[in-house]
Design an enzyme around this catalytic site. Structure first.
Site, PDB file in Angstrom:
ATOM      1  CE  LYS A  65      -1.379  -4.435   3.241  1.00  0.00           C
ATOM      2  NZ  LYS A  65      -1.549  -5.733   2.725  1.00  0.00           N
ATOM      3  CB  SER A 102      -0.805  -0.106   1.295  1.00  0.00           C
ATOM      4  OG  SER A 102      -1.406   1.252   1.479  1.00  0.00           O
ATOM      5  CE1 TYR A 142      -4.039  -2.895   5.482  1.00  0.00           C
ATOM      6  CE2 TYR A 142      -3.204  -0.537   5.047  1.00  0.00           C
ATOM      7  CZ  TYR A 142      -3.817  -1.713   4.538  1.00  0.00           C
ATOM      8  OH  TYR A 142      -3.650  -2.207   3.397  1.00  0.00           O
TER       9      TYR A 142
END
Ligand code: NAD
Ligand code: WQD
Length: 343
Positions: free
Chosen positions: A155, A126, A151
């Site tokens: 990644k 992302s 989160y």
């Protein structure tokens, strides 16, 4: 026919990618635990492509199940790993839920792939890994910034895991850094299925347009941007899906130049929140109720991609513009509202 295992393949981006893989002549196998998607998506994929992919309902955190899956399937040529939790705000409140699911699923996958000699993997990363870069557009060598959410950490850690594992084993990997995926397949048979009140802009806009939400709150209009609202690089989910087909091809044809590669997937064009609102009104003929609210904690002011690397090396370029993103997102919302989707 090459066989691709798609984890998270009933999800939003995964389902669009399965469609493009089938269109490109791949055999697809989906694994998903349905924690954030629904089984009827398989029928929709069949309606669009004429092919119903094989499906395993498995949680990738259960290692033994992953072993069984690879043994049962035999010759898998490549894996595209979409499966993850993705709600940024929830990950701040429940970080371990995210570290467990996103990291453990990737570790299990890589361990089992090594054991059974499946050596090609494409990973969903992302643009969140960049935070707010000092210089825009963000290139693949723009440094990571300290992640503000668990989160985001998963990644960054996922990418680091892949880089190191690919350096040490036969596994070759490509990480794709998505900017802001929006829109739906032109058939309006598949699309995003947000649970509860959407955090992301596009589903909030379409839900407000249809009357499910009273009004959109624009999170801040006092940024240093032309109209004061934040800038993002919105990319059509079908363009994004096609990039995954290119990434698979690159791995399977032995064209990767490094054991681990990374590509930005965006349009390269920045759009403000107000521009999205205006374009939505123009494309759909709806008037969108909105108000200007406070800034959202954790938002970056402006982020858009340098896409040259993907253009030149993957041979991929985003083709669909804002109008197609908005009209397809709207067509999907209308179908959801009519209840056709869950019928
Ligand atoms: P999604 O939630 O629609 O799809 C993810 C799928 O993975 C879901 O179907 C879910 O049921 C499944 N899943 C989750 N954990 C699992 C597990 N342990 N075992 C098996 N299945 C599991 O999300 P999406 O928007 O399609 O995102 C796909 C990937 O792209 C994710 O890795 C996400 O982090 C990443 N990504 C998404 C965006 C975005 O804005 N949508 C942006 C950048 C990156
Ligand atoms: C876009 C813009 C908001 C909602 C997130 C994740 C990122 C990636 C994509 C997974 C921002 C504004 C939004 C609303 C608003 N996901 N907005 N009112 O924050 O760029 O990225 O999704 O990897 O990691 O962080 O996307 O859609 O939430 O917001 O004004 O009700 O819309 O402030 O400027 P974001 P978004």
């Amino acid at each position: 026919m090459n066989k691709v295992l798609v984890t998270g393949g009933t999800g939003y981006i995964g389902s669009h990618t399965v469609v493009e893989l089938i269109n490109a002549g791949y055999e697809t196998v989906i694994v998903d635990n349905l924690s954030n998607s629904e089984l009827f998506i398989l029928d929709r994929i069949e309606q669009i492509t004429g092919v119903k992919p094989k499906f395993y309902q498995i949680d990738l955190c259960e290692r033994e199940k992953v072993v069984e899956l690879f043994k049962a399937e035999g010759n898998i040529d490549a894996v595209i790993h979409f499966a993850a939790f993705k709600a940024v705000g929830e990950s701040v409140k429940e970080p371990l839920k995210y570290f467990r699911n996103n990291n453990l699923s990737l570790i299990n996958l890589l361990e089992v792939m090594s054991e059974v000699n499946v050596n090609n993997v494409v990973f969903s990363s992302s643009a969140t890994v960049y935070g707010q870069p000092d210089v825009l557009p963000a290139t693949e060598s723009t440094p990571f910034q300290k992640a503000l959410s668990a989160y985001g950490s998963t990644k960054q850690m996922g990418e680091e895991m892949l880089e190191k594992v690919s350096a040490a084993t036969a596994i070759k990997s490509i990480a794709l850094r998505y900017f802001n995926p929006v829109g739906a397949h032109k058939s309006a048979l598949i699309g995003e299925l947000p649970v509860g009140i959407p955090n992301n802009l596009m589903p909030f806009v379409t839900q407000t347009g249809i009357g499910k939400r009273e009004q959109l709150t624009i999170f801040g209009a006092d940024y240093s941007t032309p109209d004061g609202t934040c800038i993002r690089d919105y990319i059509h989910v079908v363009d994004l899906a096609k990039a995954h087909v290119k990434a698979c091809e690159r791995l399977l044809q032995g064209k990767a130049e490094e054991s681990y590669e990374v590509f930005n997937l965006g349009t390269g064009k920045g759009t403000t929140v107000l521009e999205i609102v205006n374009a939505f009104e123009k494309v759909t003929g709806q008037t969108l109720k909105y108000k200007i609210g406070e800034r959202r904690v954790g938002d970056v002011e402006s982020l858009y991609a340098e896409t040259k690397l993907a253009n030149n090396k993957l041979g991929w370029k985003a083709e669909l513009g804002l109008d197609e993103m908005l009209s397809s997102a709207w067509a999907w919302e209308v179908k959801l509202h009519e209840g056709i989707v869950n019928a």
